[in-house]
Design a protein around this motif. Structure first.
Motif, short mmCIF file in Angstrom:
data_model
loop_
_atom_site.label_atom_id
_atom_site.label_comp_id
_atom_site.label_asym_id
_atom_site.label_seq_id
_atom_site.Cartn_x
_atom_site.Cartn_y
_atom_site.Cartn_z
N MET A 92 0.75 -1.33 -0.03
CA MET A 92 0.11 0.08 -0.10
C MET A 92 0.81 1.24 -0.06
SD MET A 92 -3.51 0.91 0.91
CE MET A 92 -3.99 -0.28 1.89
N ASN A 93 0.58 2.30 -0.95
CA ASN A 93 1.39 3.31 -0.86
C ASN A 93 0.59 4.52 0.08
OD1 ASN A 93 2.37 5.75 -1.50
ND2 ASN A 93 1.93 5.75 -3.71
N ARG A 94 1.44 4.58 0.96
CA ARG A 94 0.99 5.62 2.19
C ARG A 94 1.62 6.86 2.19
NH1 ARG A 94 0.37 1.08 4.90
NH2 ARG A 94 -1.52 0.22 5.46
N LEU A 95 2.43 7.10 1.33
CA LEU A 95 3.43 8.38 1.02
C LEU A 95 2.55 9.45 1.55
CD1 LEU A 95 6.34 8.11 0.44
CD2 LEU A 95 5.83 8.71 -1.89
N VAL A 96 1.42 9.70 1.07
CA VAL A 96 0.37 10.98 1.30
C VAL A 96 -0.88 10.34 1.23
CG1 VAL A 96 -0.39 13.26 0.57
CG2 VAL A 96 1.96 12.54 -0.16
N SER A 97 -1.66 10.83 2.47
CA SER A 97 -2.86 10.23 2.49
C SER A 97 -3.78 11.62 2.89
CB SER A 97 -3.15 9.10 3.64
OG SER A 97 -2.31 9.50 4.68
N VAL A 98 -5.04 11.22 2.58
CA VAL A 98 -6.05 12.45 3.09
C VAL A 98 -6.72 11.67 4.33
CG1 VAL A 98 -7.99 13.93 2.53
CG2 VAL A 98 -6.30 13.30 0.78
N ALA A 99 -6.66 12.78 5.43
CA ALA A 99 -7.23 12.40 6.72
C ALA A 99 -8.79 11.91 6.81
CB ALA A 99 -6.66 13.38 7.90
N PRO A 100 -8.99 11.01 7.70
CA PRO A 100 -10.48 10.84 7.79
C PRO A 100 -10.95 12.05 8.70
CG PRO A 100 -9.10 9.62 9.48
CD PRO A 100 -8.18 10.14 8.58
N MET A 101 -11.98 12.58 8.10
CA MET A 101 -12.72 13.86 8.51
C MET A 101 -14.35 13.86 8.61
SD MET A 101 -10.45 16.87 7.31
CE MET A 101 -10.06 16.37 5.77
N MET A 102 -14.72 13.67 9.82
CA MET A 102 -16.37 13.43 10.00
C MET A 102 -16.92 14.79 9.22
SD MET A 102 -17.15 10.99 12.15
CE MET A 102 -18.72 11.27 12.79
N ASP A 103 -17.97 14.23 8.53
CA ASP A 103 -18.84 15.47 7.72
C ASP A 103 -18.18 15.92 6.39
OD1 ASP A 103 -21.34 15.35 9.11
OD2 ASP A 103 -20.41 16.90 10.36
N CYS A 104 -16.99 15.58 6.24
CA CYS A 104 -15.99 15.83 5.17
C CYS A 104 -15.77 14.61 4.28
CB CYS A 104 -14.98 16.43 5.52
SG CYS A 104 -14.98 18.09 6.85
N GLY A 120 5.56 8.31 5.98
CA GLY A 120 4.24 9.03 5.04
C GLY A 120 3.61 10.42 5.73
N VAL A 121 3.04 10.93 5.16
CA VAL A 121 2.35 12.07 5.44
C VAL A 121 0.81 12.18 5.54
CG1 VAL A 121 2.27 14.61 4.92
CG2 VAL A 121 4.28 13.48 5.16
N MET A 122 0.07 12.59 6.42
CA MET A 122 -1.56 12.41 6.40
C MET A 122 -1.81 13.89 6.40
SD MET A 122 -4.24 10.86 8.68
CE MET A 122 -4.52 9.43 7.73
N ILE A 123 -2.69 14.30 5.47
CA ILE A 123 -2.99 15.88 5.28
C ILE A 123 -4.62 15.99 5.59
CG2 ILE A 123 -2.95 18.12 4.31
CD1 ILE A 123 -0.56 16.72 2.68
N GLY A 124 -5.26 16.64 6.53
CA GLY A 124 -6.58 16.96 6.41
C GLY A 124 -7.23 18.29 6.10
N ARG A 125 -7.23 19.20 6.98
CA ARG A 125 -7.92 20.66 6.64
C ARG A 125 -7.53 21.33 5.31
NH1 ARG A 125 -7.14 22.23 12.61
NH2 ARG A 125 -5.38 21.21 12.35
N SER A 126 -5.89 21.04 5.13
CA SER A 126 -5.35 22.08 3.91
C SER A 126 -5.96 21.32 2.68
CB SER A 126 -3.85 21.77 3.90
OG SER A 126 -3.37 21.95 4.83
N VAL A 127 -6.19 19.95 2.49
CA VAL A 127 -6.83 19.29 1.20
C VAL A 127 -8.27 19.51 1.58
CG1 VAL A 127 -7.34 17.22 0.20
CG2 VAL A 127 -5.03 17.75 1.17
N TYR A 128 -8.95 19.60 2.38
CA TYR A 128 -10.58 19.81 2.56
C TYR A 128 -10.63 21.31 2.01
CZ TYR A 128 -15.31 19.45 2.91
OH TYR A 128 -16.60 19.53 2.67
#
Ligand SMILES: Cc1cc2nc3c(=O)[nH]c(=O)nc-3n(C[C@H](O)[C@H](O)[C@H](O)COP(=O)(O)O)c2cc1C
Length: 327
Positions: free
Chosen positions: A1-13, A221-229
């Motif tokens: 699995m490629n986990r270099l960059v992932s988008v964070a789990p975000m409720m309602d998003c 790896g890096v996980m990103i939430g709000r900046s992507v949303y």
């Protein structure tokens, strides 16, 4: 699995519509569902909670809960639905979540968490991963998080997603808990040094590709939430700079593709605004962005919104100087 960059789990998003939309921009990032509680999967409408479009893949299902039996059952069902990973939420600090004993308060009960993970691993062939914080309340010394990761790694979990701030249980609102406790990236880097065989993914406050490149020198790896949303086209920079992808859809092509999806979804009874609300930030930071937001909130985020108007608006966003022309 490629986990270099992932988008964070975000409720309602990060519902299935958001994930479909993000996947149009990035083929490579790993996407996560919102947290879905294992009790809900047990008792609720599984199809409504778990079904997704195969084009969203790879997608990880994030579970909340603290019952080994319910979590293992949910992991098994998640595998049947076609998810690529099962993640356990050990980082959410909301009061409601604490009352039901899941999320960050489980950092206080490492043995129970290990029981949950053992059962989950036994019930699925998928990778089982953990998303947690670096500490909670006054428990923020390195030794504590080291012992926590060490104990959980004995279950066979190989991937730890570390939100690099502690959780203040019961004290702060969820929003304050995402901003007030300071980010301590060094603790996450040290975990990677001490557990070189584990995949350590860093999360919290990451907003540009220079930061991503810097973190990737230290962790897996890096996980990103709000900046992507808030700025989904950030994923295009990530595709270009992290994955060296050449053919990335323009914003206009993303919307055109999304409209094809919208047409199919509307026939199934989905409301237009449930999809389009996720696109509010598509033009973030560029000319025409406020026009796009206004147009969406006036036309696309209302009941009985009209899909046909979209072609018209695409032309306007391409030519923001013509914004005054009425729709
Ligand atoms: C609106 C919102 C909802 C969130 N819901 C979840 C969730 O369901 N599960 C979870 O593990 N974290 C959740 N988080 C936390 C994010 O996954 C992430 O850890 C946090 O936002 C820090 O990353 P960022 O600074 O890149 O946003 C949520 C955050 C936000 C802003």
């Amino acid at each position: 699995m490629n986990r270099l960059v992932s988008v964070a789990p975000m409720m309602d998003c990060t519902d299935r519509h958001e994930r479909y939309f993000l996947r149009l921009i990035s083929k490579n990032v790993l996407l996560y569902t919102e947290m879905i509680v294992s009790e809900a999967i047990d008792r609720g409408d599984k199809k409504r909670l778990l079904e997704f479009n195969i084009k969203e893949k790879p997608v990880a299902l994030q579970l909340g809960g603290s019952s080994p039996k319910l979590l293992s059952n949910a992991a098994k069902i998640g595998e049947e639905f076609g998810y690529d990973e099962i993640n356990l939420n050990l980082g959410c600090p909301s009061k409601k979540v604490q009352k039901n004993k899941f999320g960050a308060c489980l950092m206080k009960e490492p043995n129970l968490v290990a029981d949950c993970l053992n059962e989950m691993i036994a019930s699925t062939k998928l990778p089982v991963t953990v998303k947690t914080r670096i500490g909670y309340d006054n428990v923020e010394d390195y030794e504590n998080i080291y012992n926590f990761v060490n104990l959980l790694s004995k279950t066979g979990v190989k991937t730890f997603i570390m939100h690099a701030r502690k959780a203040m249980l019961g004290k702060f609102t969820p929003k304050q808990n995402l901003n007030i406790p300071p980010l301590k990236y060094d603790i996450v880097y040290k975990l990677k040094e001490d557990f070189p065989d584990l995949d350590i993914v860093i999360n919290g406050g990451i907003t540009n590709t220079d930061q991503i490149k810097h973190h990737l020198k230290k962790v897996d790896g890096v996980m990103i939430g709000r900046s992507v949303y808030h700025s989904p086209y950030f994923l295009a920079d990530i595709e270009k700079e992290i994955y060296s992808t050449e053919n990335i859809l323009t914003r206009e092509d993303v919307i055109k593709e999304l409209i094809n999806y919208v047409k199919v979804e509307i026939k199934k009874g989905t409301r237009l605004h449930h999809i389009m609300r996720h696109t509010l930030g598509l033009y973030h930071g560029i000319s025409g962005s406020s026009f796009w937001k206004r147009y969406l909130s006036e036309n696309m985020c209302v009941r009985n919104a009209d899909v046909q108007k979209v072609d018209h608006i695409l032309d306007k966003v391409k030519h923001p100087q013509r914004q005054e022309v009425s729709i």
